[in-house]
Motif scaffolding. Structure first.
Motif, short mmCIF file in Angstrom:
data_model
loop_
_atom_site.label_atom_id
_atom_site.label_comp_id
_atom_site.label_asym_id
_atom_site.label_seq_id
_atom_site.Cartn_x
_atom_site.Cartn_y
_atom_site.Cartn_z
N SER A 134 48.29 38.22 32.91
CA SER A 134 47.49 36.95 34.06
C SER A 134 47.74 36.24 33.40
O SER A 134 47.13 35.25 33.98
N ALA A 135 47.23 36.51 32.27
CA ALA A 135 46.24 35.30 31.05
C ALA A 135 47.36 34.06 30.78
O ALA A 135 47.24 33.66 30.36
N THR A 136 48.41 35.41 30.45
CA THR A 136 49.81 34.23 30.45
C THR A 136 49.82 33.13 31.56
O THR A 136 49.86 32.29 30.69
N GLY A 137 49.72 34.10 31.82
CA GLY A 137 50.11 32.77 33.45
C GLY A 137 48.81 31.57 33.67
O GLY A 137 49.08 30.40 33.57
N ILE A 138 48.31 32.13 33.17
CA ILE A 138 46.76 30.90 33.24
C ILE A 138 46.82 29.86 31.69
O ILE A 138 46.61 28.36 32.43
N MET B 107 45.24 35.70 38.99
CA MET B 107 44.59 35.92 40.15
C MET B 107 44.91 37.06 40.72
O MET B 107 45.03 38.06 40.99
N TYR B 108 46.73 37.18 40.18
CA TYR B 108 47.67 38.14 40.84
C TYR B 108 47.04 39.45 39.80
O TYR B 108 46.97 40.56 40.82
N GLY B 109 46.99 39.27 39.05
CA GLY B 109 46.49 40.57 37.64
C GLY B 109 45.42 41.11 38.10
O GLY B 109 45.19 41.85 38.12
N MET B 110 44.57 40.39 38.32
CA MET B 110 42.63 40.55 38.44
C MET B 110 42.81 40.97 39.86
O MET B 110 41.70 42.30 39.23
N ARG C 1 44.21 44.46 39.06
CA ARG C 1 43.72 45.32 37.90
C ARG C 1 41.87 45.63 38.57
O ARG C 1 41.12 46.71 37.94
N GLU C 2 41.65 45.37 38.98
CA GLU C 2 40.25 45.60 39.66
C GLU C 2 40.27 47.28 40.32
O GLU C 2 39.30 47.52 40.20
N ARG C 3 41.45 47.39 41.04
CA ARG C 3 41.52 48.75 41.26
C ARG C 3 41.80 49.55 40.23
O ARG C 3 40.44 50.82 40.57
#
Lengths: 175, 149, 366, 346
Positions: free
Chosen positions: C115-119, C128-131, C134-136
């Protein structure tokens, strides 16, 4: 209740626009910082465009903004930025050589004289000209009708200039 | 299979390097204790003749009078591992750089230099890597006096 | 004929896409990168020196702060290193729980990388998708250790406490959703034209260079070497699991990105098997209050962390504290190739390369 | 309802004349009133737009978005505006102060100027210029100078890089932007935006000019510096590009101007390609608002989906794809018109 005629309002607008134009032009010459000079040039161009608009030459005015204020000035600023020395703040210093002062002064006086002469000896229409309604269409007919050869020749000339610029910039490969 | 290979390698190396190489074994690693003068020779042999292409870890320990520089080598294709150690005196803490054999030694050697103060001969850019350039001292030495508390 | 001056641009340490304090000084010729000088140490805490004044148990929480995005992995590595040094046997159940926690941490870390690569490439939605997913994992960590980000749930000799009842259903539902997540990441980003143009052929790391520079982990596998310590030198009980090592051959940013997505699936497989075979029993070995290793013993233990080979080199002098502890940080070594992969690329490639090399500065600066 | 605003304007003029003002002055005052209304609408609109963008992006990212201040968080933007207004205004000591301070003002003035020619309904525009479209394009080109001023004035490498990139980008994308509009001009035979709207009485130009619509949309995204073409800002690379050094109100002005530009370009797109204020049942001014917001939502959608394109790809895309395609579109349109006349259809 005081009253203004339409003519005086038009005049006031002209004075304001002319003032901006002249101030901008003076700024181009007098600013010590070359970036300021270049930005003043933008204001001069915008002032000229406004005068065109006032003369009902909207097409010319828009082109003036698009080409001169929007593109050429940016090009000038770019060139200045690319070629500039480290000390950018004071690049437009007045020269101390008297020869240069003399030459510049002569040219200024001659140009001023010719402009005054041109203004003085011209026959000016006493009322503002009514703009043509379809000026763009007329321009198009002139450019792509009567003067199509000249128009196309100019286009080819520009193309050649662009190619030349690219070759100059890239440099011919040495064996 | 691997064990035999490693055994043979150690034997061969001991023949070639003589008393410069002392082999010990602990429960995890075959440890080659090498004289610091013969270190590049041994390492080159290990890389070229025995396929130890992965310098996993480069570290150092402060033993008072001496420093020990420790290299953990792995061979990615053959899945072998070996540990190389060399001792250097504290007064002239200097050892040959392995940067030409494994470029990965670059920052790892800089780190050892930074924190332990061991110089690596032949390292082209031996400057501090983690600590600021104007830092005085080498914190991982046992005699380093810690400030604050 | 046109000549331009070389100028330096300092990317970081305070910069939106340097993953927490990396200072890379780009030597630029126009938009082309001539070289990158990496300045480390912005978050240096001298962890190795601290270790010398803490007992073996006291040092456990410090290791969690090394790779704070995959918090259980560095803890696992350290605990296993100490257990190896002291010869402690870990109960079966604890081994399985450790595997689940370690693989969840790997997924969490990869999701951050993805997801950081995404941003970093401007696709904010990717972050946001990765985060979101990851929240789970963070919730699962909270169930076990009480801590979400910096869990010290894994202890020397086992794990801190037995898992709560809601743990297994939560992990099971997460594992079930992993293929869907992979599809989503691929659907949002991988196939995108701009994404491919930004990543393909950018930051190529050849097989030879990867080995020479000691690059490990997903970055090495993206360069074409299927080397994974879980297979090569299984630690814990990894030899009991059936999983594949994804590998690519291009070694460019796109491969490094793809490999991480594929590894999510492999981690999911491992967790599934661990859940299926989870035995009953103790979760912590009986160990003495004061841990002392024999004088003169030492160990180098390495695990496959989310970033690569994470090694602990511990030397004991017989006391209850390590005489010397060295962390072989994968991010530290992996960052060494940053100048190599960036040279000749344009400035934006530097950001892409930092993102896909996925360094974590807590580990690299220690 | 249809003539609500035009009637209001006429009534206002009549009232002013009864007060004893000359018609000329009444016109001037009416012009000023129009300007004030436009600026108010722009400001209000932007408060809504920022809230909308947050909500839309939250929807795309499966978040909630602002939800604390007021119902659905609608007061969030107002709170942000107050925050920005009261923030410390930092002028870097090395900055070129005059240029640094003028740049945001210049930017917003240019952005507001765009609204002069957009027909907001039947007979509703500030000035009915007969070269309205050209005026819009030329005014749009001026914002490059504002960005250049910001980048240069900040005396910061990031800012300058952002400025240089944005200028290169905007100059390159102006060409396909203008060319793609030419097809419409050829069909409608006028540069006057009211005429162009009138020409879409039967069929919208998006159907007659699909290629032009696409090229215009792409070029406009680049001109607006919105994702995936948000090079000058490029937060992740250039830490905010030309706006890096700006704080508080000055930064807010840039932000405001960007949204102003967004609305203006979307309104122009609605006018030129989507039939402008024409539509059944609802009053014309409502139709243009609906269409403009529709276009804005597409802009949002694109921004929150795509990653940012690389600078060199960006430039080559403009010169190698968009310019030839838009030129080809002009050729195609010309041939189409000729064919149409030859067949006697028009």
């Amino acid at each position: 209740m005081f009253e203004f005629s339409a003519f005086s309002l038009y005049d006031a607008a002209f004075l304001a626009i002319g003032g901006v134009t002249i101030l901008g032009a003076l700024g181009v010459v007098l600013f010590r910082n070359i970036i300021y000079s270049a930005l003043s040039l933008v204001f001069t161009m915008l002032g000229v465009a406004a005068i065109y608009f006032q003369l009902n030459a909207g097409f010319l005015g828009a082109i003036q903004i698009l080409v001169y204020a929007g593109a050429i000035s940016v090009l000038i600023i770019f060139a200045v930025m690319l070629l500039m020395n480290k000390e950018a703040r004071r690049t437009n210093l007045p020269t101390t050589r008297t020869k240069a002062w003399f030459a510049g002064g002569t040219i200024t006086v001659m140009m001023l004289a010719s402009i005054i002469a041109a203004v003085g000896f011209s026959e000016w229409p006493k009322t503002a000209l009514q703009g043509v309604d379809n000026s763009v269409g007329m321009l198009a007919e002139l450019m792509l009708g009567d003067y199509v050869i000249a128009f196309e020749a100019a286009a080819i000339l520009l193309l050649v200039a662009v190619i030349g610029a690219i070759i100059l910039a890239k440099g011919v490969e040495n064996k | 299979m691997q064990e035999i290979n490693l055994e043979q390698m150690v034997q061969k190396l001991e023949e070639q390097l003589g008393d410069k190489l002392i082999t010990t074994r602990d429960q995890f690693f075959t440890v080659l204790n090498i004289d610091k003068m013969a270190l590049p020779t041994l390492m080159l042999k290990l890389r070229d003749d025995y396929g130890f292409n992965h310098l996993a870890n480069l570290s150092s320990v402060d033993y008072g009078e001496e420093f020990e520089v420790v290299y953990h080598l792995y061979s990615i294709p053959a899945n072998d591992k070996v540990c190389v150690k060399t001792r250097i005196p504290r007064i002239s803490a200097e050892v040959d750089s392995l940067i030409d054999i494994w470029p990965t030694a670059d920052w790892q050697e800089r780190e050892v230099y930074d924190l332990m103060g061991i110089k690596f001969k032949g390292h082209p850019n031996l400057i501090r890597v983690l600590l600021p350039d104007d830092f005085v001292g080498h914190p991982l030495r046992k005699d380093f006096v810690m400030g604050g508390r | 004929m046109m000549q331009s001056d070389i100028y330096n641009v300092n990317v970081g340490p305070i910069h939106p896409s340097t993953h927490g304090g990396l200072h890379a000084e780009a030597v630029m010729d126009g938009e082309i990168i001539q070289d990158v000088i990496v300045h480390l140490g912005y978050v240096h805490r001298s962890v190795e020196k601290i270790a010398e004044s803490k007992t073996y148990q006291q040092f456990v929480p410090y290791t969690a702060r090394l790779d704070y995005l995959a918090t259980n992995l560095p803890v696992l590595g350290y605990c296993q290193a100490v257990e190896k040094l002291l010869g402690i046997e870990v109960p079966e159940r604890a081994e399985y729980i450790r595997i689940i926690m370690a693989e969840l941490s790997r997924i969490a870390s990869h999701q951050i990388a993805i997801s950081a690569t995404g941003i970093d490439l401007g696709a904010t939605t990717g972050l946001m998708y990765g985060m979101r997913d990851r929240e789970r994992i963070m919730n699962i960590f909270e169930m076990t250790g009480g801590q979400r980000l910096l869990s010290s749930y894994i202890r020397i000799g086992g794990v801190g406490a037995d898992i709560p009842d809601e743990f297994i259903p939560a992990v099971q539902s997460f594992v079930n959703d992993i293929p869907k997540m992979m599809d989503e990441y691929n659907g949002l980003m991988t196939g995108n034209e701009i994404w491919e143009a930004r990543m393909k052929g950018v930051g190529i790391l050849s097989k030879e260079d990867a080995v020479k520079y000691g690059v490990t982990g997903p970055n090495l596998r993206a360069s074409g070497i299927a080397y994974d310590i879980r297979k090569a030198e299984p630690y814990g009980i990894y030899d009991r699991f059936d999983f594949d090592i994804p590998a690519r051959s291009g070694g460019d940013s796109l491969d490094r990105w793809n490999i991480r997505i594929e590894e999510l699936g492999e981690s999911g497989r491992i967790i599934q098997q661990a859940l299926d075979n989870l035995p009953e029993g103790e979760v912590k070995a009986k160990i003495p209050k004061v841990l002392k290793a024999e004088a003169g013993t030492e160990v180098y233990h390495r695990i496959e962390s989310a970033k690569g080979e994470l090694g602990y080199y511990i030397v004991s002098d017989g006391g209850n504290k390590p005489y010397r502890l060295h962390v072989r940080a994968p991010s530290f070594i992996n960052l060494m190739v940053l100048p190599l992969v960036c040279r000749g690329g344009v400035f934006q490639d530097l950001i892409t390369n930092i993102a896909t090399l996925d360094p974590i500065l807590g580990e690299s600066d220690r | 309802m249809e003539h609500l605003f035009t009637n209001l304007a006429t009534a206002l003029t009549g009232w002013m004349i009864t007060l004893g003002l000359s018609p000329v002055w009444a016109d001037v005052i009416l012009l000023l009133v129009k300007w004030i209304i436009i600026i108010t609408i722009i400001t209000l609109n932007i408060i809504i737009l920022i809230w909308l963008e947050r909500k839309v992006s939250a929807f795309f990212q499966e978040r909630l978005g602002p939800n604390r201040l007021g119902p659905f968080g609608i007061f969030q933007t107002i709170a942000d505006a107050i925050k920005l207004l009261t923030k410390e205004d930092i002028v870097p000591s090395a900055a070129d102060k005059l240029i640094f301070k003028t740049a945001p003002m210049f930017f917003i003035v240019v952005a507001v100027m765009l609204y002069t020619v957009i027909p907001m309904g039947q007979g509703m525009e500030v000035i009915n210029l007969n070269i309205g479209l050209l005026f819009f394009i030329s005014m749009g080109s001026l914002s490059t100078i504002a960005l250049l001023m910001a980048g240069w004035g900040s005396d910061n490498k990031w800012s300058l890089m952002g400025a240089v990139r944005s200028v290169a980008q905007m100059i390159s994308y102006e060409i396909p932007l203008a060319f793609s509009l030419l097809g419409v001009v050829m069909i409608s035979g006028s540069l006057n935006l009211q005429d162009i709207v009138a020409a879409q009485d039967n069929i919208w130009f998006v159907i007659l000019q699909p290629i032009a619509f696409l090229t215009y949309f792409i070029a406009a995204t680049a001109e607006l510096n919105r994702g995936p073409f948000d090079m000058p800002e490029a937060e992740q690379e250039l830490t905010g590009g030309a706006y890096t050094e700006y704080t508080g109100m000055r930064w807010a002005l840039f932000f405001l101007a960007e949204y102003t530009n967004l609305v203006a370009v979307s309104a122009l797109m609605a006018t030129v390609f989507l039939g402008g204020w024409q539509g059944p049942w609802l009053p014309s001014w409502l139709w243009i608002i609906i269409k403009t917001y529709g276009v804005i939502l597409v802009f949002f959608w694109v921004k929150w989906t795509f990653p940012r394109i690389r600078m060199d790809h960006l430039m080559s895309f403009s010169w190698k794809v968009l310019v030839p395609v838009s030129l080809g579109n002009i050729l195609l349109t010309g041939a189409g018109i000729y064919f149409c006349q030859w067949m006697g259809w028009c």
